[in-house]
Motif scaffolding. Sequence first.
Motif, PDB file in Angstrom:
ATOM      1  N   LEU A  39     -55.337 -25.496  86.923  1.00  0.00           N
ATOM      2  CA  LEU A  39     -54.239 -24.533  86.820  1.00  0.00           C
ATOM      3  C   LEU A  39     -53.241 -25.089  85.817  1.00  0.00           C
ATOM      4  CD1 LEU A  39     -52.648 -22.018  87.950  1.00  0.00           C
ATOM      5  CD2 LEU A  39     -51.643 -23.599  89.613  1.00  0.00           C
ATOM      6  N   GLU A  47     -49.706 -16.545  93.489  1.00  0.00           N
ATOM      7  CA  GLU A  47     -50.334 -17.719  94.097  1.00  0.00           C
ATOM      8  C   GLU A  47     -49.880 -17.856  95.549  1.00  0.00           C
ATOM      9  OE1 GLU A  47     -49.555 -21.219  91.650  1.00  0.00           O
ATOM     10  OE2 GLU A  47     -49.042 -19.853  90.000  1.00  0.00           O
ATOM     11  N   VAL A  66     -52.978 -15.671  86.061  1.00  0.00           N
ATOM     12  CA  VAL A  66     -52.564 -15.654  87.466  1.00  0.00           C
ATOM     13  C   VAL A  66     -51.405 -14.680  87.655  1.00  0.00           C
ATOM     14  CG1 VAL A  66     -51.642 -17.029  89.365  1.00  0.00           C
ATOM     15  CG2 VAL A  66     -53.350 -18.015  87.818  1.00  0.00           C
ATOM     16  N   TYR A  84     -55.319 -17.228  94.966  1.00  0.00           N
ATOM     17  CA  TYR A  84     -54.756 -16.607  93.768  1.00  0.00           C
ATOM     18  C   TYR A  84     -55.178 -15.147  93.681  1.00  0.00           C
ATOM     19  CZ  TYR A  84     -54.531 -21.557  92.524  1.00  0.00           C
ATOM     20  OH  TYR A  84     -54.302 -22.911  92.541  1.00  0.00           O
ATOM     21  N   ALA A 105     -55.526 -12.779  90.504  1.00  0.00           N
ATOM     22  CA  ALA A 105     -55.551 -13.052  89.071  1.00  0.00           C
ATOM     23  C   ALA A 105     -56.421 -12.045  88.340  1.00  0.00           C
ATOM     24  CB  ALA A 105     -56.079 -14.468  88.817  1.00  0.00           C
TER      25      ALA A 105
END
Length: 349
Positions: free
Chosen positions: A40, A65, A62, A152, A154
């Motif tokens: 990340l 989170e 992303v 996540y 994303a």
Amino acid sequence: MRDLRFLVTFPAGFEEIVPLLLRRFLPSVKIVSRSGGMVLFSAPSADPLLKAPLFFTNVFAVVREWASPGISFPDMIHGIIKKDSLAGFAAPKIPGNSFRLRFSRASRFESVDKRFVQKAEEYIASSARMRLDKLSGGAEFWFLIRQEGPAYFACKLPQHPAKKGPAPRPGELKSETALLVAALAQPSGTEKLVCDPFAGYGSIPAQLEILCPNAAIVAVDSDSSLVSGLKRRFSGNSRVRIHCGDARNLAMIETASVDLVAADPPWGEWEAGGYSDSAELGSLYSAFLAELDRILAPGGKAVVLTGAKDLFERAAAVSPSFSACAAREGFRTDILVNGKKAAVYRLNR
């Protein structure tokens, strides 16, 4: 402008080297965290990543989170709707105007209650102003729950240009795997001569060109048909010298002249649970290591990829020159290649 956060995924085992590659080819990135098969990081844009050499499987922008262990997909869906997570989010270069969803837990796709899936689809369609296309959506929004705990929401970015060529042939390393294997030697970029004694289709020599920009590259294979293919692939490239030869007797290479060797020698025949214990293969590894000892320059390094781990480790353990390497930490890096267990071994003079 505020940096965006991105995930790159790659074959597990390369967690040490991927951050180094990111910093080398994308110096503006800021590493946030890394775990099994994932890094990340934050960066102003994803564009440079899609222009850098290919050393990852997928890239995700992303959106949100979660650090909470044990979170569920319904919880994640409820969270993005409640927080209106897509408000103001512009994923870079999403092709078309359609999307589909993916749910992944511990790197495996998972089915989710249709009621919750429908809520997520309706929210994304409304907020992102995109059309749902479950078969071939231009954009893929992923709900990822990692085995280590983080989760996540994303958007998967478009395919890297290097992946748009023909699919790898049987026995051919994917370009990203070849680059990661060679990078485990941590080339400095100042190498003058590098070598792949089992060049095959040329995956590793092509990546050595990138990692060792000042080096001449010797690509050797004993199969004349593969050598012909190598000559076509590197036609007009004066940096790559191609030879038909035996890795056990690299007579075309001077003693103590090679700075770095990256090799993917034969693994033997696959059997249930592993590779066959072949005396012939063990003999090949022993003779190759002896020749490797001859050609490596003082301070030279080598990385060797194989699935026949026991055979290679036995050969290294009794090698007069490399037995000390076999006893050191970092000698073996376990990876998966096309779903099969393998390892990359690091040797040095």
